[in-house]
Structures are given as structure tokens and as C-alpha cells.
Motif scaffolding. Structure first.
Motif, PDB file in Angstrom:
ATOM      1  N   SER A   1       0.832  -1.207   0.000  1.00  0.00           N
ATOM      2  CA  SER A   1       0.000   0.000   0.000  1.00  0.00           C
ATOM      3  C   SER A   1       0.861   1.250   0.000  1.00  0.00           C
ATOM      4  O   SER A   1       0.586   2.224  -0.715  1.00  0.00           O
TER       5      SER A   1
ATOM      6  N   THR B   1      -1.655  -7.935  -3.193  1.00  0.00           N
ATOM      7  CA  THR B   1      -3.100  -7.781  -3.398  1.00  0.00           C
ATOM      8  C   THR B   1      -3.552  -6.353  -3.143  1.00  0.00           C
ATOM      9  O   THR B   1      -4.316  -5.771  -3.932  1.00  0.00           O
ATOM     10  N   ALA B   2      -3.093  -5.766  -2.046  1.00  0.00           N
ATOM     11  CA  ALA B   2      -3.491  -4.398  -1.704  1.00  0.00           C
ATOM     12  C   ALA B   2      -3.005  -3.405  -2.755  1.00  0.00           C
ATOM     13  O   ALA B   2      -3.708  -2.440  -3.084  1.00  0.00           O
TER      14      ALA B   2
ATOM     15  N   LYS C   1      -5.331  -3.679  -5.822  1.00  0.00           N
ATOM     16  CA  LYS C   1      -6.661  -3.144  -5.532  1.00  0.00           C
ATOM     17  C   LYS C   1      -6.667  -1.621  -5.605  1.00  0.00           C
ATOM     18  O   LYS C   1      -7.592  -1.008  -6.149  1.00  0.00           O
ATOM     19  N   ARG C   2      -5.630  -1.016  -5.041  1.00  0.00           N
ATOM     20  CA  ARG C   2      -5.519   0.441  -5.113  1.00  0.00           C
ATOM     21  C   ARG C   2      -5.296   0.904  -6.552  1.00  0.00           C
ATOM     22  O   ARG C   2      -5.798   1.956  -6.963  1.00  0.00           O
TER      23      ARG C   2
END
Length: 400
Positions: A3, A93-94, A97-98
């Protein structure tokens, strides 16, 4: 970690967009957009009162929406990530997604603006239920197209093939809704089938090479779009030979094969051999002619003609900044005065030809107002003089 990495990349990308946005959306361009938008809205409302329902209008609306319902996908990955990030693939994954959320937000403006024009045209002969279902289908197509494009990156599918398939699916699905509202189910079926095909074609693990290459192409495409309005230092310049344009190049005479005239020929050659510029100019001319011919409004034609000339003159200035600072002065070092004089001769001639093309287009659409075209060469000459002086001023500042 993922992230934080994406936030850093996103902030960098936003800074780039903000930087170029200041040059694109300057006061002059915003005034033009307001005038052009007002005239276009006024014209569409006028057409709404005069046109009768027809398959032509429905086809046009479906085609317009199909062309703009192609969301962008940006991963913001870099070449070095192919080396350092694969061990952390399961923890990314994060990050992705962002990236999905950021990518979806980048492509919303064009469909939103187009929807206003399409809504006005659809109000001709369609009830509220059909219009609501049409735009509901458009929203579903937008998100499904994004999902399909995202999945296609991790497959062997070519980008052009996916884009072509999406446009066809969008167009057919929207046309079916306009023909019979209950046919929306067929559109949903097309979406499901294409999504399943993409999922089955996806690799079991991430193809980092595909993702990095896709991001590189998307970034260059953005720079090419920006280059239509201002100079872009980051764009990869490339050249190619188009044999059908060779007729526009001539062999300099012996008495002009010198420092005073040779740079003019080199500017012409760079323009003809540039990888993108001739095609960008051609696309602008064709696009603006279609708009002028389709709308047929005198003021729209006049505004778009002047704005098209403005865009192309901006493009012409890139030849000077791209070439006059690079290899030529090193191979053939001459006074900057010779280079500038050559650019003035070259640019005025090319701009004059461009204004003549716009004059012909304007005369075809408004033959009774042909005398308006007398302003086109004057407009092109003034623009070229002003923009050329800005380039030379910047050059002096850099040399100081």
C-alpha cells in the motif's frame, strides 16, 4: 508495504498530471472549452427540436458510448519491479486493488461528458425507461470492460484485439437495449462470456513482463496525448519512413546545400519521418472535419477550425525543441540564427498548407460563408509567430 509503495507511485503520477495539466488547461483553452461546449449544447438542443426518431440517431448514440466506455488501466509498475517484486507477489493484493480504484477514476471524465450529449439525442423518440436502461447498461459495460482489460494484461491477448472486441460488445449491447429494452439480458450474456474467456486465458502466476510493458505503453500513450497541447520531455521520440510521404520531400539544390538553407530541409524531413506527428495532424483534421460536417453549425465549424489550427501549430513547435537541441547542432554546428530562420520558413509554409486544408473543409460545409476562411491563414501566421517567440525566449533562458 504494498500500500505504501502504491501511494508513492500514485503521488508521483498525480504530480506529473498536475504539472502538464497547468499547461493544457490554461485560461485560453478553458475559454475555448466553455464556448465550444455552449455552442455544442445549443446545437444539440436545436437538433432535438427538429430531428425525428431514426435508426441513424440510435446508431450514433450507441457508437459514441461504445467508443468512450474503454476505461484506462494503470499499474504504475516500473522495469525494476520485475526484479524486486516477484518474491512478494502474494503480498501485492493491496497494491493492485488500489491500482484498480485509481485506474477507474482516470477514465470517468470522457464518458460523463459524452453521456450528456447522448442523453439529449436519446430523448428524441425514447421513453424514460429505455434511456435509464441504456445508461444502466453503459455503467455495467464500463466496469466489465475495466475488469476484462485488467485480466487481459496477464494473457497472450493483444491490446488492439481486446480493445476491438470491447468496442464491438459495447456497441451491440447498447443497440440491443435501444431496439428492445428486454434485450439487455443478451448484453449481460456477452459480458459474462468474454469475462470467462479472459479468466481461462489468464496465466496461473503474474506475468511481470506483461504488466510492466503495458504500463510503459499506457504512460507513453498519455504523453502522446499531452504532446498535442504542450512539449513533453519524457516522451520517447521515434522515427519511421512512410514511403507514400516521400513525394513531399525534395532533394536540395546544390546552391542551397549550405548552413543557411539546409536546416529547413532537415525540419521538413523530421516532420515527415516523425513516428507520431504526421498521423496526429491527420487525425485532428479528419476528426474536426467529421464534427463540422455532422453538426453543420456555422459557429461550431469556425471555432473548431481555429482550434484545430491552434493544436497543429502547437505540434509543429515540437520539431524545433526535439531536434534543434539534439544531434543536428553537434554534427553541423552553426549559429542559432540560421536554425531559427530555417524553422520560421519551414513552419510558416507548413502552417499555411494546414490552414488551406481547414479552409477547404470549412468551404465544403458552409459554401455561402466561404469568405470567413480568409481569417485562417492570418490566424495560423499569428499563432506561429507567437509560439515561435516563446520557444526562442525559453532557448535564451536555457543558454544563459
Amino acid at each position: 508495504m504494498s500500500s505504501k509503495l502504491f501511494n508513492t507511485r500514485m503521488e508521483e503520477d498525480v504530480k506529473i498530471r498536475s504539472y502538464y495539466g497547468k499547461f493544457i488547461f490554461n485560461s485560453h483553452f478553458l475559454v475555448f472549452l466553455m464556448i465550444a461546449g455552449g455552442v455544442l449544447l445549443y446545437t444539440l438542443l436545436g437538433l432535438r427540436e427538429t430531428l425525428s426518431p431514426s435508426l441513424y440517431i440510435d446508431t450514433l448514440c450507441a457508437l459514441l458510448m461504445a467508443a468512450v466506455l474503454l476505461p484506462k488501466y494503470r499499474t504504475l509498475l516500473k522495469e525494476a519491479d520485475m526484479l524486486f517484486l516477484p518474491p512478494y507477489e502474494k503480498r501485492m493484493t493491496a497494491y493492485f486493488k488500489r491500482a484498480d480504484i485509481y485506474s477507474l477514476s482516470l477514465g470517468l471524465a470522457l464518458p460523463a461528458v459524452t453521456s450528456v450529449a447522448v442523453l439529449i439525442l436519446l430523448s428524441i423518440g425514447h421513453n424514460l425507461t429505455s434511456i435509464v436502461l441504456f445508461f444502466l447498461m453503459a455503467v455495467l459495460l464500463y466496469f466489465s470492460a475495466f475488469n476484462i482489460r485488467r485480466l487481459s494484461v496477464n494473457t497472450d491477448w493483444k491490446k488492439w484485439a481486446v480493445t476491438a472486441a470491447l468496442i464491438i460488445i459495447n456497441f451491440v449491447s447498447l443497440m440491443l437495449v435501444l431496439i428492445q429494452p428486454y434485450l439487455i439480458t443478451l448484453g449481460l450474456l456477452f459480458i459474462i462470456i468474454f469475462t470467462v474467456i479472459m479468466k481461462k486465458s489468464s496465466f496461473k502466476t503474474l506475468s511481470w513482463l506483461n504488466y510492466v510493458q503495458y504500463e510503459k505503453e499506457a504512460l507513453q500513450q498519455y504523453y502522446q496525448t499531452v504532446s498535442m497541447f504542450t512539449n513533453v520531455k519524457r516522451i520517447d521520440k521515434a522515427f519511421k519512413r512512410r514511403r507514400f510521404l516521400d513525394i513531399l520531400l525534395w532533394e536540395p539544390k546544390a546552391e542551397k546545400f549550405n548552413k543557411k538553407y539546409m536546416y529547413e530541409y532537415l525540419f521538413y524531413r523530421s516532420f515527415i519521418r516523425d513516428h507520431d506527428l504526421p498521423m496526429i495532424v491527420l487525425r485532428i483534421i479528419i476528426l474536426f472535419f467529421i464534427i463540422m460536417f455532422w453538426i453543420g453549425n456555422l459557429y461550431v465549424s469556425l471555432i473548431f477550425s481555429l482550434f484545430g489550427i491552434y493544436l497543429i501549430v502547437l505540434q509543429m513547435s515540437q520539431i524545433y525543441t526535439a531536434q534543434a537541441y539534439l544531434l543536428w547542432p553537434k554534427v553541423w554546428p552553426v549559429s542559432r540564427t540560421y536554425i531559427q530562420d530555417s524553422y520560421i520558413r519551414y513552419s510558416h509554409k507548413v502552417v499555411f498548407v494546414i490552414t488551406l486544408l481547414f479552409a477547404v473543409m470549412f468551404t465544403i460545409t458552409h459554401p455561402d460563408k466561404f469568405y470567413y476562411v480568409l481569417a485562417f491563414p492570418v490566424w495560423g501566421y499569428i499563432l506561429n509567430r507567437v509560439l515561435s517567440k516563446a520557444i526562442y525566449k525559453k532557448e535564451r533562458e536555457l543558454s544563459d
